[in-house]
Design a protein around this motif. Structure first.
Motif: not given
Length: 591
Positions: A261-277
Motif C-alpha cells: 500500500w502506498l499509504r502504509d509503505a510511506t508511513l512505514t518509511l517515515l517511521a524508519l526515517i524517524r528512527a534513524g534509517y
C-alpha cells in the motif's frame, strides 16, 4: 487453532512465517510474501499445511522470546522429564529461502515428534514426495521444497513423520528450503553458521536505531518488524505478511495485506526515517518510481512487492477460514479504487526524506510534478477513502485533507529546496482545498469534522487533521472533533474507525461488525499530547502497548469485549503507531 496473538514471526526480508507458541509453523508463503502458501493451516486446518516440532507427550510452553534485538525466535517447551528449546529463524536470503529449526536440549531427556505437511497453493495441492539420499524433496508444478535433517523420517498418510530424543546439550537441526522445481536441489547450508550470521545481521541493523527513550524495547521491536516487512530485492514494503485474518471473528472482512500500500509503505518509511534509517528511504523511493510510472491518473493505492499492478481478488473455497471466518481471499480488489489520500502521503514522504538528508532526485521531482498535472483537478473527485469502502464513492473529509497535504508539501519543497514548479498555482489549489474542507467537511451543529461532506457521521481519520498540520490541535473545531470521537467512537478505551453498524452499511458496503482499529487509538494519543492532555495521552499509549503479545507483536484491530487481537498480523500500520507515538511522547518528557 491458536489465537492470533499466540504467533511469533520470523522472516528473511522476502517472506515470513508465523510460529505458534507450541512449535507449529502454520503460515508460510514461498518464495515471496505474496506467493502461494506452503503452510496454510492458519486459514484452515492441519491438512492445509503445517510444520510441527514438539515433545511427543504432555508439555507446556514456558517461555518464548526473540534472541536480543533479532528475528531469531526461541521457544522453551517443558515436560516432566526435561525441557527443550526451539530456535526458529530464516537467514536473510542470498539465493533461495531457508527456514531453519534447531532443537536444543536444555534439561533432562525429551522424546520429540515432528510432523511436516507440505501443501502448495494455499493448502490445495499435495506434492509428489521423494527421498533422495536422505533428503526429502516435495515437488508440484513450479515449486519444490526440500528438508534436510540428521533425524530419520518416514512418509505416512501423505505426511512426513519423525520421532527422536533430545538430551541436555544436544542440538538437532532441520532445514527447509524452497527452489524452482526445474532446478536441481541446492547445496546444503550449515545451520549453526546460518544462525550466527542471522543474529549478527539483525544486531548490526538494530544498532542504528536512534531512539533512546523510555519505550526502547517496544520501539526496537517495532522497527525490526517494519524492516522484516520490507521486500529487499525491490525496496517495497508490505502491510502485513498474512491474508484473511478476520477483522471480526466469523465475519467477511477478511482481506489480503501482502501487498505494498502506498499509504502504509510511506508511513512505514517515515517511521524508519524517524528512527534513524534513512538508507531505507532511498530503496523505497526507487521502488516507488518504478511502481507508479505511467499516467498519474492511473496511480494505484497498492502494488505487488515488485511493482505488479494486477492484484485480482479471488476467494479460496477449500479453506474454512480462521475460526470459520470466510471467505479466505487472495489478491485485493481495492487495488482498483481511487483513494486521494495516497497522493498526500507519497508527496509528504518524499518531502520528509529530503528533510533528513536523502539526496535530491530529479526523477522523483519530475514524477511529483506529473502527479500534480492530474491532482490539480482530480482532488475534486469523490473516492473510496482511507478505509477502502466497498460502497459508493463519496467526498471523504480525510481524502480532501490529504490532497491539501500533497499541495502543501509540494509548495514547501519549492520554497525549501529550490525546486522549479508553479508555486502560485499550487498555493491557490492548496487554499481552495482548505476552504472547501472547512466549509463542507465540518458540521457546525455537531461541532465536529465528519466522515464525508454533508454527513453527520464521525470518522476517526479526522484525528489526522492536526497531525498533518491542517489545523492546530487546539483549534476549537479540532477540540470539538476529539470530544465527539471520545464520546461516540471510543469502545472500552479504544477507538473505532467509524460505527460499523447497520446504519453505516450504505457507506462501507459490508455487514456490520469489526474490532477497534488500533492505529486510530495511537492517533488519539498523539492529538491528546498536542492538546496538552499529556497524562491521558501517556495512559492511552501504555494501554495500547499492553495489547502486544509477549514477543512485542501486534495486529491491526482489537476486540475489547473478548480481549483478543483481530486482523492481519503483525500489522505495519499499528507498529508505525508504536514508533511515532513513542517519539512524540518522548519529546515531551525530554523537555
Amino acid at each position: 487453532m491458536a489465537l492470533i496473538e499466540d504467533y511469533g514471526m520470523i522472516g528473511d526480508l522476502e517472506t515470513a512465517a508465523l510460529v505458534s507458541r507450541d512449535g507449529s509453523i502454520d503460515w508460510l508463503c514461498l518464495p515471496r510474501f505474496d506467493s502461494g502458501a506452503v503452510f496454510a493451516a492458519l486459514l484452515g486446518d492441519a491438512e492445509n499445511g503445517h510444520w510441527t516440532i514438539q515433545p511427543a507427550g504432555e508439555f507446556r510452553s514456558t517461555e518464548r522470546k526473540y534472541r536480543g534485538d533479532t528475528l531469531v525466535l526461541e521457544t522453551t517447551l517443558e515436560t516432566d522429564g526435561g525441557a527443550v528449546r526451539l530456535v526458529d529463524f530464516m537467514p536473510p536470503r542470498e539465493t533461495k529461502p531457508d527456514l531453519v529449526r534447531i532443537v536444543e536440549g536444555v534439561r533432562g531427556r525429551v522424546e520429540m515428534r515432528m510432523e511436516l505437511v507440505i501443501r502448495f497453493d494455499y493448502g490445495s495441492i499435495v506434492p509428489w514426495v521423494r527421498n533422495l539420499d536422505g533428503t526429502l524433496v516435495a515437488i508440484a508444478g513450479p515449486d519444490a521444497v526440500l528438508l534436510r535433517t540428521p533425524v530419520e523420517h518416514e512418509g505416512r498418510d501423505l505426511r512426513t513423520h519423525a520421532t527422536f530424543t533430545v538430551a541436555e546439550g544436544d542440538r538437532v537441526p532441520f532445514v527447509l528450503r524452497w527452489f524452482p522445481s526445474n532446478e536441481v536441489p541446492p547445496e546444503p547450508i550449515e545451520p549453526d553458521q546460518a544462525l550466527a550470521s542471522t543474529v549478527a545481521y539483525w544486531e548490526r541493523w538494530t544498532e542504528r536505531c536512534s531512539y533512546r527513550g523510555q519505550w526502547r524495547d517496544a520501539v526496537h521491536r517495532s522497527v525490526l518488524t517494519l524492516k522484516a516487512l520490507t521486500y529487499a530485492p525491490t525496496g517495497g514494503i508490505v502491510a502485513a505478511p498474512t491474508t484473511s485474518l478476520p477483522e471480526w471473528i466469523g465475519g467477511v472482512r477478511n482481506w489480503d495485506y501482502r501487498y505494498c500500500w502506498l499509504r502504509d509503505a510511506t508511513l512505514t518509511l517515515l517511521a524508519l526515517i524517524r528512527a534513524g534509517y534513512a538508507d531505507e528511504a532511498g530503496a523505497w523511493r526507487d521502488w516507488l518510481l518504478r511502481a507508479i510510472a505511467g499516467a498519474p491518473e492511473d496511480l494505484q493505492i497498492m502494488y505487488g512487492v515488485a511493482g505488479e499492478r494486477r492484484l485480482t481478488e479471488l476467494e479460496l473455497p477449500w479453506l474454512s477460514g480462521y475460526e470459520g471466518s470466510r471467505p479466505a481471499r487472495i489478491g485485493n480488489g481495492a487495488s482498483e479504487q481511487l483513494q486521494l489520500d495516497v497522493y498526500g502521503e507519497v508527496v509528504d514522504a518524499l518531502f520528509q526524506a529530503r528533510r533528513v538528508g536523502l539526496a535530491a532526485s530529479d526523477d522523483a521531482w519530475r514524477l511529483t510534478r506529473k502527479v500534480f498535472d492530474w491532482l490539480e483537478s482530480g482532488w475534486r473527485e469523490p473516492d473510496e477513502g482511507i478505509w477502502e469502502v466497498r460502497g459508493p464513492r463519496r467526498h471523504f473529509t480525510h481524502s480532501k485533507v490529504m490532497a491539501w497535504v500533497a499541495f502543501d508539501r509540494a509548495v514547501k519543497t519549492i520554497q525549501r529546496f529550490g525546486r522549479e514548479g508553479p508555486l502560485d498555482r499550487w498555493k491557490a489549489v492548496r487554499k481552495a482545498i482548505r476552504d472547501e474542507v472547512l466549509r463542507e467537511g465540518y458540521n457546525a451543529e455537531r461541532g465536529s469534522f465528519v466522515q464525508f461532506f454533508g454527513s453527520d457521521r464521525l470518522d476517526a481519520s479526522c484525528l489526522l487533521i492536526p497531525l498533518v498540520g491542517f489545523l492546530p490541535a487546539t483549534d476549537e473545531r479540532v477540540v470539538g472533533t476529539v470530544r465527539a470521537i471520545e464520546k461516540e467512537l471510543v469502545r472500552n478505551g479504544f477507538v473505532e474507525r467509524y460505527r460499523a453498524d447497520e446504519e453505516n452499511a450504505d457507506v462501507d458496503g459490508l455487514p456490520p461488525g469489526e474490532g477497534a482499529f488500533l492505529p486510530c487509538s495511537f492517533w488519539l494519543a498523539a492529538v491528546l499530547h498536542q492538546q496538552g492532555r499529556h497524562p491521558e495521552a501517556l495512559e492511552l499509549y501504555e494501554q495500547l502497548l499492553a495489547l502486544r503479545n509477549d514477543l512485542g507483536l501486534i495486529a491491526e484491530e482489537y476486540d475489547p469485549e473478548r480481549r483478543r487481537l483481530l486482523g492481519n498480523f503483525p500489522q505495519a500500520f499499528t507498529h508505525i503507531g508504536i514508533v511515532e507515538t513513542a517519539f512524540t511522547l518522548s519529546r515531551r518528557k525530554a523537555r
